[in-house]
Design a protein around this motif. Structure first.
Motif, PDB file in Angstrom:
ATOM      1  N   LYS A 156       7.980  -4.602  19.084  1.00 46.54           N
ATOM      2  CA  LYS A 156       8.505  -5.072  17.790  1.00 46.54           C
ATOM      3  C   LYS A 156       8.819  -6.562  17.808  1.00 46.54           C
ATOM      4  O   LYS A 156       8.643  -7.248  16.820  1.00 46.54           O
ATOM      5  N   MET A 157       9.392  -6.984  18.911  1.00 51.12           N
ATOM      6  CA  MET A 157       9.949  -8.353  18.918  1.00 51.12           C
ATOM      7  C   MET A 157       9.706  -9.030  20.256  1.00 51.12           C
ATOM      8  O   MET A 157       9.884  -8.428  21.316  1.00 51.12           O
TER       9      MET A 157
ATOM     10  N   TYR B 243      -2.126  -5.372  16.215  1.00 49.43           N
ATOM     11  CA  TYR B 243      -0.867  -4.705  15.834  1.00 49.43           C
ATOM     12  C   TYR B 243       0.168  -5.731  15.364  1.00 49.43           C
ATOM     13  O   TYR B 243       0.187  -6.866  15.834  1.00 49.43           O
ATOM     14  N   PRO B 244       1.066  -5.307  14.482  1.00 51.59           N
ATOM     15  CA  PRO B 244       2.106  -6.241  14.013  1.00 51.59           C
ATOM     16  C   PRO B 244       3.228  -6.443  15.054  1.00 51.59           C
ATOM     17  O   PRO B 244       3.431  -5.593  15.913  1.00 51.59           O
ATOM     18  N   PHE B 245       3.919  -7.532  14.963  1.00 52.94           N
ATOM     19  CA  PHE B 245       5.127  -7.808  15.768  1.00 52.94           C
ATOM     20  C   PHE B 245       5.749  -9.116  15.279  1.00 52.94           C
ATOM     21  O   PHE B 245       5.164  -9.803  14.438  1.00 52.94           O
ATOM     22  N   ALA B 246       6.931  -9.451  15.834  1.00 50.60           N
ATOM     23  CA  ALA B 246       7.592 -10.716  15.460  1.00 50.60           C
ATOM     24  C   ALA B 246       7.848 -11.563  16.707  1.00 50.60           C
ATOM     25  O   ALA B 246       8.283 -11.055  17.736  1.00 50.60           O
ATOM     26  N   PHE B 247       7.567 -12.865  16.576  1.00 50.69           N
ATOM     27  CA  PHE B 247       7.874 -13.866  17.603  1.00 50.69           C
ATOM     28  C   PHE B 247       9.164 -14.551  17.136  1.00 50.69           C
ATOM     29  O   PHE B 247       9.157 -15.221  16.092  1.00 50.69           O
ATOM     30  N   VAL B 248      10.265 -14.422  17.867  1.00 51.31           N
ATOM     31  CA  VAL B 248      11.555 -14.927  17.362  1.00 51.31           C
ATOM     32  C   VAL B 248      12.164 -15.975  18.292  1.00 51.31           C
ATOM     33  O   VAL B 248      12.639 -15.641  19.387  1.00 51.31           O
ATOM     34  N   SER B 249      12.168 -17.219  17.857  1.00 53.85           N
ATOM     35  CA  SER B 249      12.860 -18.245  18.638  1.00 53.85           C
ATOM     36  C   SER B 249      14.366 -18.113  18.411  1.00 53.85           C
ATOM     37  O   SER B 249      14.816 -18.011  17.277  1.00 53.85           O
ATOM     38  N   MET B 250      15.112 -18.104  19.508  1.00 55.01           N
ATOM     39  CA  MET B 250      16.580 -18.090  19.389  1.00 55.01           C
ATOM     40  C   MET B 250      17.156 -19.361  20.014  1.00 55.01           C
ATOM     41  O   MET B 250      18.253 -19.345  20.560  1.00 55.01           O
TER      42      MET B 250
ATOM     43  N   GLY C 114       9.024  -3.444  12.343  1.00 56.77           N
ATOM     44  CA  GLY C 114      10.379  -2.862  12.404  1.00 56.77           C
ATOM     45  C   GLY C 114      11.289  -3.732  13.245  1.00 56.77           C
ATOM     46  O   GLY C 114      10.834  -4.481  14.101  1.00 56.77           O
ATOM     47  N   LYS C 115      12.602  -3.626  12.966  1.00 60.43           N
ATOM     48  CA  LYS C 115      13.536  -4.490  13.689  1.00 60.43           C
ATOM     49  C   LYS C 115      14.497  -3.673  14.549  1.00 60.43           C
ATOM     50  O   LYS C 115      14.729  -2.486  14.267  1.00 60.43           O
ATOM     51  N   ILE C 116      15.042  -4.325  15.547  1.00 60.84           N
ATOM     52  CA  ILE C 116      16.075  -3.729  16.394  1.00 60.84           C
ATOM     53  C   ILE C 116      17.361  -3.757  15.559  1.00 60.84           C
ATOM     54  O   ILE C 116      17.631  -4.740  14.874  1.00 60.84           O
ATOM     55  N   ALA C 117      18.175  -2.713  15.687  1.00 66.33           N
ATOM     56  CA  ALA C 117      19.358  -2.598  14.813  1.00 66.33           C
ATOM     57  C   ALA C 117      20.505  -3.522  15.243  1.00 66.33           C
ATOM     58  O   ALA C 117      21.667  -3.094  15.364  1.00 66.33           O
ATOM     59  N   LEU C 118      20.194  -4.796  15.439  1.00 63.02           N
ATOM     60  CA  LEU C 118      21.229  -5.724  15.919  1.00 63.02           C
ATOM     61  C   LEU C 118      22.351  -5.904  14.899  1.00 63.02           C
ATOM     62  O   LEU C 118      23.456  -6.313  15.243  1.00 63.02           O
ATOM     63  N   ASP C 119      22.072  -5.599  13.638  1.00 60.66           N
ATOM     64  CA  ASP C 119      23.116  -5.700  12.610  1.00 60.66           C
ATOM     65  C   ASP C 119      24.197  -4.633  12.810  1.00 60.66           C
ATOM     66  O   ASP C 119      25.294  -4.749  12.250  1.00 60.66           O
ATOM     67  N   LYS C 120      23.922  -3.632  13.642  1.00 62.32           N
ATOM     68  CA  LYS C 120      24.948  -2.606  13.922  1.00 62.32           C
ATOM     69  C   LYS C 120      25.964  -3.103  14.961  1.00 62.32           C
ATOM     70  O   LYS C 120      26.967  -2.465  15.218  1.00 62.32           O
TER      71      LYS C 120
ATOM     72  N   PRO D  24       7.467  -0.037  25.151  1.00 63.12           N
ATOM     73  CA  PRO D  24       8.280  -1.260  25.083  1.00 63.12           C
ATOM     74  C   PRO D  24       8.414  -1.764  23.643  1.00 63.12           C
ATOM     75  O   PRO D  24       7.445  -1.756  22.896  1.00 63.12           O
ATOM     76  N   GLU D  25       9.638  -2.178  23.308  1.00 65.30           N
ATOM     77  CA  GLU D  25       9.865  -2.690  21.945  1.00 65.30           C
ATOM     78  C   GLU D  25      10.224  -4.176  21.938  1.00 65.30           C
ATOM     79  O   GLU D  25      10.080  -4.843  20.933  1.00 65.30           O
ATOM     80  N   TRP D  26      10.773  -4.654  23.076  1.00 59.34           N
ATOM     81  CA  TRP D  26      11.342  -6.001  23.049  1.00 59.34           C
ATOM     82  C   TRP D  26      11.057  -6.726  24.368  1.00 59.34           C
ATOM     83  O   TRP D  26      11.424  -6.226  25.433  1.00 59.34           O
ATOM     84  N   VAL D  27      10.400  -7.875  24.254  1.00 62.02           N
ATOM     85  CA  VAL D  27      10.203  -8.761  25.418  1.00 62.02           C
ATOM     86  C   VAL D  27      10.954 -10.050  25.114  1.00 62.02           C
ATOM     87  O   VAL D  27      10.877 -10.563  23.993  1.00 62.02           O
ATOM     88  N   HIS D  28      11.671 -10.582  26.100  1.00 64.19           N
ATOM     89  CA  HIS D  28      12.375 -11.849  25.883  1.00 64.19           C
ATOM     90  C   HIS D  28      11.925 -12.889  26.904  1.00 64.19           C
ATOM     91  O   HIS D  28      11.982 -12.643  28.111  1.00 64.19           O
ATOM     92  N   PHE D  29      11.499 -14.053  26.429  1.00 65.73           N
ATOM     93  CA  PHE D  29      11.123 -15.162  27.319  1.00 65.73           C
ATOM     94  C   PHE D  29      12.313 -16.104  27.491  1.00 65.73           C
ATOM     95  O   PHE D  29      12.930 -16.518  26.506  1.00 65.73           O
ATOM     96  N   GLY D  30      12.589 -16.483  28.747  1.00 68.54           N
ATOM     97  CA  GLY D  30      13.710 -17.369  29.048  1.00 68.54           C
ATOM     98  C   GLY D  30      14.850 -16.525  29.580  1.00 68.54           C
ATOM     99  O   GLY D  30      15.788 -16.160  28.855  1.00 68.54           O
ATOM    100  N   ALA D  31      14.744 -16.206  30.890  1.00 64.18           N
ATOM    101  CA  ALA D  31      15.673 -15.239  31.477  1.00 64.18           C
ATOM    102  C   ALA D  31      16.973 -15.896  31.949  1.00 64.18           C
ATOM    103  O   ALA D  31      17.559 -15.503  32.956  1.00 64.18           O
ATOM    104  N   GLY D  32      17.437 -16.913  31.204  1.00 60.88           N
ATOM    105  CA  GLY D  32      18.604 -17.682  31.625  1.00 60.88           C
ATOM    106  C   GLY D  32      19.937 -17.051  31.243  1.00 60.88           C
ATOM    107  O   GLY D  32      20.053 -15.826  31.114  1.00 60.88           O
ATOM    108  N   ASN D  33      20.934 -17.921  31.022  1.00 62.32           N
ATOM    109  CA  ASN D  33      22.313 -17.457  30.865  1.00 62.32           C
ATOM    110  C   ASN D  33      22.623 -16.838  29.506  1.00 62.32           C
ATOM    111  O   ASN D  33      23.182 -15.761  29.426  1.00 62.32           O
ATOM    112  N   ILE D  34      22.258 -17.551  28.413  1.00 55.96           N
ATOM    113  CA  ILE D  34      22.611 -17.014  27.083  1.00 55.96           C
ATOM    114  C   ILE D  34      21.918 -15.678  26.828  1.00 55.96           C
ATOM    115  O   ILE D  34      22.471 -14.784  26.180  1.00 55.96           O
ATOM    116  N   PHE D  35      20.732 -15.511  27.364  1.00 55.95           N
ATOM    117  CA  PHE D  35      19.996 -14.256  27.172  1.00 55.95           C
ATOM    118  C   PHE D  35      20.831 -13.067  27.642  1.00 55.95           C
ATOM    119  O   PHE D  35      20.968 -12.055  26.942  1.00 55.95           O
ATOM    120  N   ARG D  36      21.426 -13.200  28.819  1.00 51.10           N
ATOM    121  CA  ARG D  36      22.187 -12.055  29.329  1.00 51.10           C
ATOM    122  C   ARG D  36      23.574 -11.971  28.675  1.00 51.10           C
ATOM    123  O   ARG D  36      24.041 -10.891  28.322  1.00 51.10           O
TER     124      ARG D  36
END
Ligand SMILES: NC(=O)c1ccc[n+]([C@@H]2O[C@H](COP(=O)([O-])OP(=O)(O)OC[C@H]3O[C@@H](n4cnc5c(N)ncnc54)[C@H](O)[C@@H]3O)[C@@H](O)[C@H]2O)c1
Ligand SMILES: O=P(O)(O)OC[C@@H](O)[C@@H](O)[C@H](O)[C@H](O)CO
Length: 540
Positions: free
Chosen positions: A138-139, A194-201, A304-310, A38-50
């Protein structure tokens, strides 16, 4: 059958024939790969997430730029998982509403699991712990609303359920999401730091700092109470191990709308039930949103980051994110939204696009943005404030196909006033050549919110108020204020307007308290006084 189910993914043609873009990857294979690494877990399974975040990941998956999906975690409103994710086998339909009425539909299959983040759901909680122990992570991102980060009330006192979490420690049955994610970070620390990033959106000012403060507060209390070793805080505070990048996210994503549901039923799509949960989330297996979207993230990812800039996102430095976020959340979009939400409810509107045809509301929006907000905006470079606000006012808010409502946006206003209006007020206070006491539209917006809290519209008819964690407290402070009885106001507004946590500053100290009281009194003078007040201050 156009039903969200793994087995229905096999027949791609039925989806394309119905104008729905299916995933271009094997879903089961994705689930297996994500489980293993697993590379990415997202908390808050609401509307903007999807609508936005998981859809970007789907675009990356379609073109093979990433190999794993997102694990959705819900730490607050478990009905979302039971009633929406589970029946659809974690699949969703994303509907993008263009200004010409075109509906672009994507079958979203980038979410591989949906877990309830609470120790009472033992299997899911254990699985989350295992995920946090994996070096591949990662995130860990969040869209959990402003209140999802708040550990204390407006008087700065910790909530009682947070005090329980401070006593319980990482092994306890935790209540607050911030305590839960701190406990999961502790699992990762113990497994190998281990390293990782906590990212509030979320739409909060300095969202990364807000998340970091909450997590560190929980960890410090656990250290004080002898529940975790003090080295844990060094891990959380070490940016090369745990980063808290800041971000700005923008895409107007209303709750699922009946008119979209109908159009989906017309093409034979099955998962159209709209649910309103006991915790007030409005959600369905489909999600509807506008087309424009912006995601700007601080480039600070220790693992490392997810290639969202692509796929259109921008990775940049923290100062730039801060400027973009300040531009959007405090001047060019969200203050306009909040002002038109409270006045829209008072004037009987139920559609944002319709409100833009109301000349007083349009003047309110334009003046709050162009006249009072824009002068204090710093140009972040990656996005131009004038073009941004032009797009908001001339293309986004007026789009009749976006089923957005003032009632949705009026939710949780108490949590947002400080950020959406307070930051502009502070900028006027701090500028040499500006005086906050000269502001008209920003204080009018605050007065409008207080008038809204009386729960009676401009015609004197009772109106329901949108959910807000401070609703009981605030409405009881205003109890006794009557329409057409200006004397009934007394000193009732003072504690609210002087509360610097709620308003960002003591509004009396900067010369706006009395002004707001004055506007409020004008707006309760008689039926129709809200509109008359807007006309007086905005159209003359
Ligand atoms: N919808 C939009 O237009 C939009 C656009 C940009 C940013 N955002 C940000 O995303 C947030 C969520 O928007 P959404 O459209 O997904 O809303 P939503 O109502 O669909 O979902 C809200 C999510 O937040 C969680 N949540 C609510 N209160 C919580 C609490 N006290 N603790 C933990 N979790 C909590 C809910 O369980 C749910 O998962 C917004 O508050 C905003 O900060 C939304
Ligand atoms: O999501 P909130 O509650 O912070 O605010 C309501 C809206 O203003 C917001 O959701 C906007 O639609 C969004 O910020 C647009 O990007």
């Amino acid at each position: 059958m156009l039903k969200l189910a793994k087995k229905e993914l096999k027949d791609k043609t039925q989806w394309t024939e119905a104008g729905i873009e299916p995933p271009e990857f094997d879903y089961q294979n994705l689930i297996d790969k994500t489980k293993a690494n697993p590379e990415w877990v997202h908390f808050g399974a609401g509307n903007i997430f999807r609508a936005f975040i998981a859809r970007l990941q789907q675009e990356l998956l379609n073109t093979g730029k990433v190999e794993t999906g997102i694990i959705a975690a819900e730490g607050f409103d478990y009905e979302i998982i039971d009633k929406v994710y589970q029946p659809a086998e974690n699949l969703s339909l994303v509907v993008k509403m263009s200004a010409d009425g075109n509906m672009n539909k994507t079958l979203l299959a980038s979410i591989t699991e949906a877990l309830k983040a609470d120790s009472s759901f033992e299997k899911d909680w254990e699985e989350l712990k295992e995920i946090f122990k994996k070096p591949s992570l990662k995130m860990v991102s969040f869209t959990v609303t402003e209140k999802g980060y708040a550990l204390d009330n407006m008087d700065g006192e910790f909530f009682s359920f947070v005090l329980e979490d401070f006593e319980a420690g990482p092994e306890g049955d935790l209540n607050h999401l911030m305590a839960k994610v701190t406990a999961l970070a502790y699992e990762r620390y113990q497994a190998g730091a281990y390293p990782f990033a906590f990212v509030s959106m979320d739409n909060c000012s300095h969202n990364g700092q807000k998340l970091k403060d909450a997590v560190l507060t929980v960890a410090e209390k656990w250290i004080e109470n002898g529940l975790v070793e003090k080295e844990f805080i060094a891990y959380l505070g070490n940016e090369s191990k745990v980063a808290f990048p800041w971000s700005m996210i923008d895409k107007i994503t209303p709750g699922p709308a009946p008119e979209v549901k109908q159009k989906l039923e017309d093409i034979g799509f099955k998962n159209t039930e709209i649910v309103k949960t006991n915790k007030n989330t409005e959600i369905a297996a489909f999600v509807n949103a506008e087309a424009p979207e912006y995601l700007v993230i601080e480039d600070n990812f220790p693992n490392g980051k997810i290639a969202l800039d692509k796929v259109g996102a921008i990775y940049t430095d923290r100062d730039t994110v801060n400027q973009v976020e300040t531009m959007k959340v405090t001047t060019c979009l969200n203050p306009l939204h909040t002002a038109m939400a409270v006045y829209g409810c008072l004037l009987g509107h139920t559609s944002i696009a319709e409100e833009m045809e109301d000349q007083e509301i349009r003047a309110l929006v334009e003046q709050i943005g162009y006249k009072e907000g824009l002068p204090v905006v710093v140009n972040p470079g990656v996005l131009d404030p004038k073009s941004f606000i032009d797009e908001v006012v001339k293309e986004r808010l007026v789009n009749p196909y976006i089923p957005d409502t003032p009632q949705r946006i009026a939710k949780d206003t108490s949590q947002k006033v400080a950020i959406r209006f307070g930051e502009t007020i502070k900028s006027y206070r701090d500028a040499d050549d500006l005086n906050p006491a000269d502001l008209v539209v920003v204080p009018l917006a605050i007065a409008g919110w207080l008038r809204y809290l009386l729960a009676v519209d401009d015609q004197g008819i009772e109106m329901p108020l949108s959910s807000d964690p401070m609703l009981d407290e605030l409405t009881s402070q205003l109890e006794g204020i009557e329409l057409a009885n200006i004397d009934s106001v007394g000193d009732k507004l003072k504690p609210i307007l002087a509360n610097d946590k709620l308003m960002a500053v003591d509004l009396y100290e900067i010369g706006l308290g009395e002004k707001i009281e004055g506007y409020f009194k004008e707006m309760i003078a008689e039926e129709g006084a809200v509109r008359a007040t807007l006309k007086k201050y905005l159209l003359n």
